[in-house]
Write a protein that holds these residues in place. Sequence first.
Motif, PDB file in Angstrom:
ATOM      1  N   SER A 123     -30.604  49.236 -23.916  1.00  0.00           N
ATOM      2  CA  SER A 123     -31.188  50.262 -23.043  1.00  0.00           C
ATOM      3  C   SER A 123     -32.700  50.322 -23.145  1.00  0.00           C
ATOM      4  O   SER A 123     -33.339  51.121 -22.454  1.00  0.00           O
TER       5      SER A 123
ATOM      6  N   LEU B 141     -22.589  51.980 -28.408  1.00  0.00           N
ATOM      7  CA  LEU B 141     -22.813  53.360 -28.825  1.00  0.00           C
ATOM      8  C   LEU B 141     -21.487  54.061 -29.129  1.00  0.00           C
ATOM      9  O   LEU B 141     -21.383  54.837 -30.090  1.00  0.00           O
TER      10      LEU B 141
ATOM     11  N   SER C  48     -24.462  50.508 -37.836  1.00  0.00           N
ATOM     12  CA  SER C  48     -25.908  50.372 -37.660  1.00  0.00           C
ATOM     13  C   SER C  48     -26.239  49.208 -36.733  1.00  0.00           C
ATOM     14  O   SER C  48     -27.144  49.299 -35.885  1.00  0.00           O
TER      15      SER C  48
ATOM     16  N   THR D 266     -20.284  52.907 -32.536  1.00  0.00           N
ATOM     17  CA  THR D 266     -21.025  53.596 -33.591  1.00  0.00           C
ATOM     18  C   THR D 266     -20.492  55.005 -33.802  1.00  0.00           C
ATOM     19  O   THR D 266     -20.321  55.463 -34.947  1.00  0.00           O
TER      20      THR D 266
ATOM     21  N   PHE E 219     -36.822  52.579 -36.271  1.00  0.00           N
ATOM     22  CA  PHE E 219     -35.405  52.898 -36.482  1.00  0.00           C
ATOM     23  C   PHE E 219     -35.032  52.718 -37.949  1.00  0.00           C
ATOM     24  O   PHE E 219     -34.425  53.601 -38.569  1.00  0.00           O
TER      25      PHE E 219
ATOM     26  N   TYR F  65     -30.038  59.290 -35.147  1.00  0.00           N
ATOM     27  CA  TYR F  65     -28.589  59.072 -35.117  1.00  0.00           C
ATOM     28  C   TYR F  65     -28.176  58.154 -36.273  1.00  0.00           C
ATOM     29  O   TYR F  65     -27.149  58.357 -36.924  1.00  0.00           O
TER      30      TYR F  65
ATOM     31  N   ILE G 107     -38.768  55.401 -29.060  1.00  0.00           N
ATOM     32  CA  ILE G 107     -37.364  55.033 -28.840  1.00  0.00           C
ATOM     33  C   ILE G 107     -36.671  54.796 -30.178  1.00  0.00           C
ATOM     34  O   ILE G 107     -35.559  55.275 -30.429  1.00  0.00           O
TER      35      ILE G 107
ATOM     36  N   MET H 246     -29.377  50.282 -28.652  1.00  0.00           N
ATOM     37  CA  MET H 246     -30.784  50.616 -28.402  1.00  0.00           C
ATOM     38  C   MET H 246     -31.496  49.493 -27.658  1.00  0.00           C
ATOM     39  O   MET H 246     -32.239  49.736 -26.695  1.00  0.00           O
TER      40      MET H 246
ATOM     41  N   LEU I  48     -25.406  50.202 -33.226  1.00  0.00           N
ATOM     42  CA  LEU I  48     -26.378  51.180 -32.747  1.00  0.00           C
ATOM     43  C   LEU I  48     -27.685  50.498 -32.347  1.00  0.00           C
ATOM     44  O   LEU I  48     -28.291  50.846 -31.317  1.00  0.00           O
TER      45      LEU I  48
ATOM     46  N   VAL J 284     -33.391  57.068 -31.801  1.00  0.00           N
ATOM     47  CA  VAL J 284     -32.144  56.408 -32.203  1.00  0.00           C
ATOM     48  C   VAL J 284     -32.003  56.417 -33.728  1.00  0.00           C
ATOM     49  O   VAL J 284     -30.897  56.497 -34.262  1.00  0.00           O
TER      50      VAL J 284
END
Length: 842
Positions: free
Chosen positions: A437, A409, A427, A412, A489, A783, A776, A434, A430, A780
């Motif tokens: 987590s 993160l 990307s 990113t 995403f 972002y 989720i 994701m 990121l 994300v």
Amino acid sequence: MMGLGEILFISRARLRERVVVVQEMLAIVGIAIGVALLFASQVASQSVDGSVRQLTKQLVGGTQYQLDARDSEGFSERVVDEVRGLPGVGAALPLLEQQATVIGPSGRASVDLIGADPRFARLGGSLLRRFSARQLSHQRAIGLPSPLAASIGVGALQIVELQIGGHDVETLVGATLGESEVGELADSQIALAPISYAQKLTGSRGRVSRVFVQVLPGRQAEVESGLLRVAAAGDLNLEPADFDATLFAVAYGPAQQSQGLFSLISAFVGFLFAFTAMLLTVPERRRLIEAMRRRGYTRPMIVQVLVFDASVIGALACILGLLVGEILSIEVFHAQPGYLSFAFPVGSPRIVTWLAVAEATVAGMLAAFIGVLAPVRDILARPLRSPDARERAPRGWSVLRIGAGSVCLAITTVILIFRPQDALVGSITLIVAMLCSLSFLFDGIVAVFDAIQRPFHAASTRLALSELRDPLTRVRSVAVAATGAIAVFGSVAITGAQHNLQNGLDRTAYEWNHATDLWVSIPGAANTLGTTRFPASIASKLSRLPGLRSVAIYRGSFLDFGDRRVWVIAPPRSSSAPLPSGQLTVGNIAEANARLRGHGWAVLSEAIAAELHLHIGESFTLPSPTPTTFRLAGLSTNGGWPPGAITINAADYAGAWGSQAASALNVDLAPGVSPARARAQIIRALGPNAALAVQTASERTSKWNTISHQGLARLTEIARLVLIAAILAMAGVIASMIWQRRDRIAYIRRQGFTRGLAWRVLFFESAILLVAGCSIGAVVGLYGQLLLSHALTSVTGFPLVVGIGPFIALSSVAIVSIAALAIVAVPGYFAARVRATMVKPA
């Protein structure tokens, strides 16, 4: 080494289970999605660039240099004789080019009218080889590519109307040209004519646009020196013969990079679909590995079986992906150059190269091998472990995931702030953050659902929660949630970035076109940017009309500046805002506009200024027909024109171009006069033969938006395909999971639960997995939208409205979840009908 027969025997034995077959098919489809997206986007990009290269090659032939005019007025034919007299020149071939609109019975099309010298049939490229020198000398007709002629409803020996430079002329279509005559250029937007006839049609007698020069062997340095003298004396550009291909590569580069970025991210999302689908096969592959080890197979033998599986899955996925990609490149990913067709003869041929096939195939095979060899760590484990031990994560694994996710993160964020052009890497990091987590977030969402459902005391929700928390099925649950997160995403990030780009272009269209009430200009899509000239005397004619407060002259054109064909914008000094506030990126807008109303100031787009190493206040020489020195008043976006834009005032433009002609008229209305009434009045004053269009600011803005939407069509198509792929991937993964759970459902039925309750258990379990994973991914993805938006700004220089789109995120979650649930309701219903036999839960 194992024999092929033994490997096939083991593979056939494993594929006797229908669950395994379904899972392998899901993996194949997941990989095929990525292969198809990558291949189709590569073909579309190469086709746009390739059409210009093909036309350039077929014009250039064996010539090495060209002398090129700096504006559409061209230069005197006497230069051709001067060049032919230079020592070492084998041939000098003049060419006339003009943008025109050809109008037939059923439509109109913008074309690049090419007038060629008779010698082109013998010395030039293959474009004119079907014509003899005699035909090119005496023919009083034009030739049109067959598809173009068919689109406007005209055939050979029929009359069409040409709109050129503010006047209409009728001409005969002497021939329609198919692939047998001009090869793949049959799909290009061109019209061919003898140069003498083209000069007559365009009103450019005695003038040409270029001279292509063929050099005798060993005389290149001598010829180049002579051509430099001729170019300097006539304020012409001396360039390589194929320089148009270089100009187009620079112009198309930003669009190609943005589309390539979106395509690579889409392909990566497709790979992750495949990988998460492969996670569902991990338990079966582990059981296969354990069974083979107990029977005495060595580790190399087990690897051979897995490699064979990966090869078969990868090959089938690549074949399917290339077939689907072929369909997409024909039916969906059309080669849309957008604005670029205004300055380049861009066609729409479909060019497939072996490189595009190889890149897509390598990506597909790599995805297959990574997915299949994921459980290879079990081969290296010395003792055979029990299933319970295998499912428990080692100590410190959670801490490691949190640490890895935090680092990704942070990477990113650094890319977003300092290197947005590396958005592909950002990307990927990121997505990794994701996924690291995801299990923790998934557990949190399950806990929230647990708290919500307790007051209702529903058996179906309690059983669904029990299934989700079962350690034996946790890998499956997390895999399904990860698929949803990745799918949403990709959809949110790509759709949101494309939405930001479109908003920026729409704002640009509004700001430029609402600077005045009415526009008078040459009609046709090719003149959307206002780059075609017509006599300025029309302004004085209109200024006498009642109800018009003012009629001002707007000028503009394209100009070759280094390796860029830039858009020169020259609004009148009287404009309320020569440069709209939303276009300035560096500098003070009030000061920049004050300078533009003065003399000798210009605003450059950031890419051009960076290339020239210019700062505000510094001077530079504009290579216009009359080279002129300007000072930099500020930096701007590129106005939606990828090579860049230069803004000066109309009076300075007239001096630098040595022409008082107008490109458009800006008409401001008196108070109380409606645009519709004034428009009708101007049309009557112009008369039926003026060949000029009168548009309101809103009509012109709408036209700009239509063209910009075409240029972004592929980004929109990619975003939609990712969303469709997300729905299919989620539905497929959950359907596979439900099919795997039939034994568990039978066990539940054995405990006395009804068929309806078993179906509701499956529904709630699927709904929680979908909503958890998609939510989720949506958060994300917001972002990721910021990251891709800043990348587009950095790479393309386009005017973006950077922001986040919560509506896009919510709609993506809703669409994917509802559509996937609707699809899996059918297999869920049949799975719930399984007979209640005593079966141990899997």
